[in-house]
Design an enzyme around this catalytic site. Structure first.
Site, short mmCIF file in Angstrom:
data_model
loop_
_atom_site.label_atom_id
_atom_site.label_comp_id
_atom_site.label_asym_id
_atom_site.label_seq_id
_atom_site.Cartn_x
_atom_site.Cartn_y
_atom_site.Cartn_z
N HIS A 1 17.16 1.39 6.09
CA HIS A 1 17.79 0.79 4.90
C HIS A 1 18.08 1.88 3.88
CE1 HIS A 1 16.99 -3.75 5.22
NE2 HIS A 1 16.96 -3.21 6.43
N TYR B 1 15.23 -7.85 -4.53
CA TYR B 1 14.12 -8.07 -5.46
C TYR B 1 14.71 -8.87 -6.62
CZ TYR B 1 11.21 -4.53 -3.14
OH TYR B 1 10.45 -3.82 -2.23
N LYS C 1 4.08 0.03 -1.04
CA LYS C 1 3.33 1.28 -0.94
C LYS C 1 2.03 1.18 -0.14
CE LYS C 1 6.25 3.67 -3.01
NZ LYS C 1 7.09 4.45 -2.08
N TYR D 1 10.57 4.87 -4.74
CA TYR D 1 10.58 3.89 -3.65
C TYR D 1 10.58 4.58 -2.28
CZ TYR D 1 11.46 -0.66 -1.47
OH TYR D 1 11.34 -1.82 -0.74
P1 FAS Z 1 -6.56 -2.92 6.86
O1 FAS Z 1 -7.15 -3.91 5.92
O2 FAS Z 1 -5.21 -3.17 7.44
O3 FAS Z 1 -7.53 -2.70 8.12
C1 FAS Z 1 -8.92 -2.63 7.92
C2 FAS Z 1 -9.58 -3.07 9.22
O4 FAS Z 1 -11.00 -2.90 9.09
C3 FAS Z 1 -9.33 -4.55 9.51
O5 FAS Z 1 -8.84 -4.71 10.82
C4 FAS Z 1 -10.71 -5.18 9.35
O6 FAS Z 1 -10.92 -6.26 10.25
C5 FAS Z 1 -11.63 -4.03 9.66
N1 FAS Z 1 -12.98 -4.15 9.09
C6 FAS Z 1 -13.33 -4.63 7.88
N2 FAS Z 1 -14.67 -4.58 7.74
C7 FAS Z 1 -15.18 -4.04 8.89
C8 FAS Z 1 -16.49 -3.73 9.35
N3 FAS Z 1 -17.56 -3.98 8.59
N4 FAS Z 1 -16.64 -3.19 10.58
C9 FAS Z 1 -15.55 -2.93 11.35
N5 FAS Z 1 -14.27 -3.21 10.98
C10 FAS Z 1 -14.11 -3.75 9.75
N6 FAS Z 1 1.49 -3.58 1.95
C11 FAS Z 1 2.83 -3.41 1.81
O7 FAS Z 1 3.28 -2.26 1.69
N7 FAS Z 1 3.68 -4.50 1.79
C12 FAS Z 1 3.20 -5.79 1.94
O8 FAS Z 1 3.97 -6.76 1.92
C13 FAS Z 1 1.83 -6.00 2.12
N8 FAS Z 1 1.33 -7.27 2.31
C14 FAS Z 1 -0.03 -7.44 2.45
C15 FAS Z 1 -0.60 -8.73 2.66
C16 FAS Z 1 -2.01 -8.90 2.77
C17 FAS Z 1 -2.59 -10.27 3.00
C18 FAS Z 1 -2.86 -7.77 2.66
C19 FAS Z 1 -4.36 -7.94 2.72
C20 FAS Z 1 -2.31 -6.50 2.48
C21 FAS Z 1 -0.89 -6.32 2.39
N9 FAS Z 1 -0.32 -5.06 2.23
C22 FAS Z 1 1.01 -4.86 2.10
C23 FAS Z 1 -1.13 -3.91 2.24
C24 FAS Z 1 -1.47 -3.62 3.69
O9 FAS Z 1 -0.29 -3.37 4.41
C25 FAS Z 1 -2.44 -2.48 3.66
O10 FAS Z 1 -2.00 -1.44 2.80
C26 FAS Z 1 -2.72 -1.93 5.03
O11 FAS Z 1 -3.12 -2.98 5.87
C27 FAS Z 1 -3.80 -0.87 4.88
O12 FAS Z 1 -4.24 -0.53 6.14
P2 FAS Z 1 -5.80 -0.17 6.38
O13 FAS Z 1 -6.23 0.75 5.30
O14 FAS Z 1 -5.88 0.23 7.80
O15 FAS Z 1 -6.61 -1.52 6.10
C1 PHB Z 2 7.95 -6.65 3.68
O1 PHB Z 2 9.00 -6.59 4.37
O2 PHB Z 2 6.91 -7.20 4.09
C2 PHB Z 2 7.95 -6.06 2.29
C3 PHB Z 2 9.00 -5.22 1.91
C4 PHB Z 2 9.00 -4.67 0.63
C5 PHB Z 2 7.96 -4.97 -0.24
C6 PHB Z 2 6.90 -5.81 0.16
C7 PHB Z 2 6.91 -6.36 1.43
O3 PHB Z 2 7.96 -4.45 -1.49
#
Ligand code: FAS
Ligand code: PHB
Length: 391
Positions: free
Chosen positions: A72, A201, A296, A384
């Site tokens: 994009h 957005y 991010k 961005y």
């Molecule tokens: P994660 O949370 O992905 O992974 C951590 C892992 O550790 C999980 O699999 C968990 O099960 C495991 N874990 C936890 N406790 C443990 C333990 N005691 N023992 C062993 N394993 C354990 N970011 C964006 O940029 N755009 C978005 O739209 C966006 N939407 C999101 C929606 C939600 C609901 C959440 C929670 C986050 C969102 N994020 C988004 C942010 C997300 O993408 C995170 O930045 C990303 O998952 C970070 O990756 P990790 O640091 O690997 O953590």
């Molecule tokens: C997504 O595609 O999940 C997405 C993209 C941009 C954002 C947040 C989420 O700022």
């Protein structure tokens, strides 16, 4: 059980770190609390900076990303019945972003790790972390109902915001900074072709909306909702009606389709400092959270791991602890830049229910300025695509 680096968590951070260290001949064990299916299906991020694409290519885990990722070249800012497209390449020396679901990154990394015979254990929650202030740390975890011990030399806390690793840093050392935002995001996956080329957005008097996508057949959309919103109060018709209202633009229509997945995500800004203590190193959401408005979260996690992988490699290959000692400060400068940008995008585009009329008029004035000022759009674009420091 013994390894060189114990990795807690098989999200994007833990999986990428395991791959990068494997490629340097460093042994790891990954302990993941949930099952493989849960990790692969958990809908989250979708927007990748070029640096994230690059590190996945370096890890040999980007073949499908290169085939299926959608490059994009900008975003749309939409408000007050107007739409301003902000082009990235012309404002950032040619840089762009790629849409590719976090679920797909996790699937690709797990498949590669499993194919290479990695010790990657699902349904194996870590219960405690010990000895990080010495030279023989260890991790206790439960597998098949039996407690086991993993002896190691370094521990990577990649266990997300609700994990156990951050709490292993002594309370008199750990400092946390947090802002809980007065709204949440209701996100859906819809089996319908996106109604837009680039992401939209949208600010409206009814609240924020975002039109993203996952492929040419699947749309990803988000609505600002109350922080305590309940999915039961949001039937499909209400979701689509709100999206239509908030994304409205004369001459443009939003195509609807079956909703295949829905979830509500709270919005918080959070940073834990330092990101390391002794033999423990935090990466990704274990150390920091950003509201997803700036896209991010995932990119910060991958950037932490790129730094940590090099620092651990340097320690094993040259016996130098310089990279490990500098890890926290190296990451935090990037983290705080992304925290501010995410906070700025969030407060620019969301309707704060508690804000007075004055703040709301200032918000509209700032939106109008950003959509009119080349300098303001340059600044949004360079943040961005991923701000890179001059030095
Ligand atoms: P994660 O949370 O992905 O992974 C951590 C892992 O550790 C999980 O699999 C968990 O099960 C495991 N874990 C936890 N406790 C443990 C333990 N005691 N023992 C062993 N394993 C354990 N970011 C964006 O940029 N755009 C978005 O739209 C966006 N939407 C999101 C929606 C939600 C609901 C959440 C929670 C986050 C969102 N994020 C988004 C942010 C997300 O993408 C995170 O930045 C990303 O998952 C970070 O990756 P990790 O640091 O690997 O953590
Ligand atoms: C997504 O595609 O999940 C997405 C993209 C941009 C954002 C947040 C989420 O700022």
């Amino acid at each position: 059980m013994r390894t060189q680096v114990a990795i807690i968590g098989a999200g994007p951070a833990g999986l990428l770190l395991s791959q990068l260290l494997h490629d340097r001949g460093i042994d790891t064990v990954v302990l993941e609390a949930r099952g493989r299916d849960y990790c692969e299906r958990r809908q989250r991020a979708g927007m990748l900076e070029q640096a994230t694409v690059d590190v996945l290519r370096a890890a040999g885990a980007a073949d499908r990303l290169d085939r299926e990722g959608l490059v994009h070249h900008g975003i749309h800012l939409r408000f007050a019945g107007t739409d301003r497209h902000i082009d990235f390449p012309s404002r950032t020396g040619g840089r762009s972003v790629t849409v590719y679901g976090q679920t797909e990154i996790v699937k690709d990394l797990i498949a590669k790790r499993v194919a290479e015979g990695a010790r990657l254990y699902f349904d194996a929650p870590v219960t405690s972390i010990e000895g990080i202030d010495g030279d023989a740390p260890r991790v206790r975890f439960v597998r098949d109902g039996v407690e086991e011990v993993l002896d190691c030399e370094l521990i990577a806390g990649c266990d997300g915001f609700h994990g156990v690793s951050r709490a292993a840093i002594p309370a008199d050392v750990l400092r946390t900074y947090e802002r809980v935002h007065p709204f949440a995001w209701l996100g859906i996956l819809a089996e319908v072709a996106p109604s837009t080329d680039d992401l939209i957005y949208a600010y409206s008097e009814r609240g924020f909306a975002l039109h993203s996508m996952r492929s040419s057949e699947v749309s990803r959309l988000y609505l600002q909702v109350a922080p305590d919103a309940d999915l039961a109060d949001w039937p499909d018709e209400r979701i689509w009606a709100e999206l239509r209202e908030r994304l409205a633009l004369p001459g443009w229509t939003l195509d609807e389709g079956p909703i295949s997945e829905r979830s509500i995500t709270p919005m918080r800004s959070f940073v834990a400092e330092p990101m390391s203590f002794g033999r423990l190193f935090l990466a990704g959401d274990a150390a920091h959270i950003v509201p997803p408005t700036g896209a991010k979260g995932l990119n910060l996690a991958m950037a932490d791991v790129r730094v940590l992988g090099d620092a651990v490699g340097e320690w094993y290959e040259r016996g130098s602890r310089g990279g490990l000692d500098a890890y926290s400060d190296t990451c935090l400068r990037r983290v705080w830049r992304a925290e501010h940008f995410s906070y700025w995008m969030t407060t620019l585009l969301h309707l704060d229910p508690g804000a007075a009329e004055f703040e709301q008029r200032c918000q509209l004035a700032q939106l109008a300025y950003v959509a009119d000022s080349e300098a303001a759009m340059d600044s949004l674009a360079e943040n961005y695509v991923g701000y890179t420091w001059a030095d």
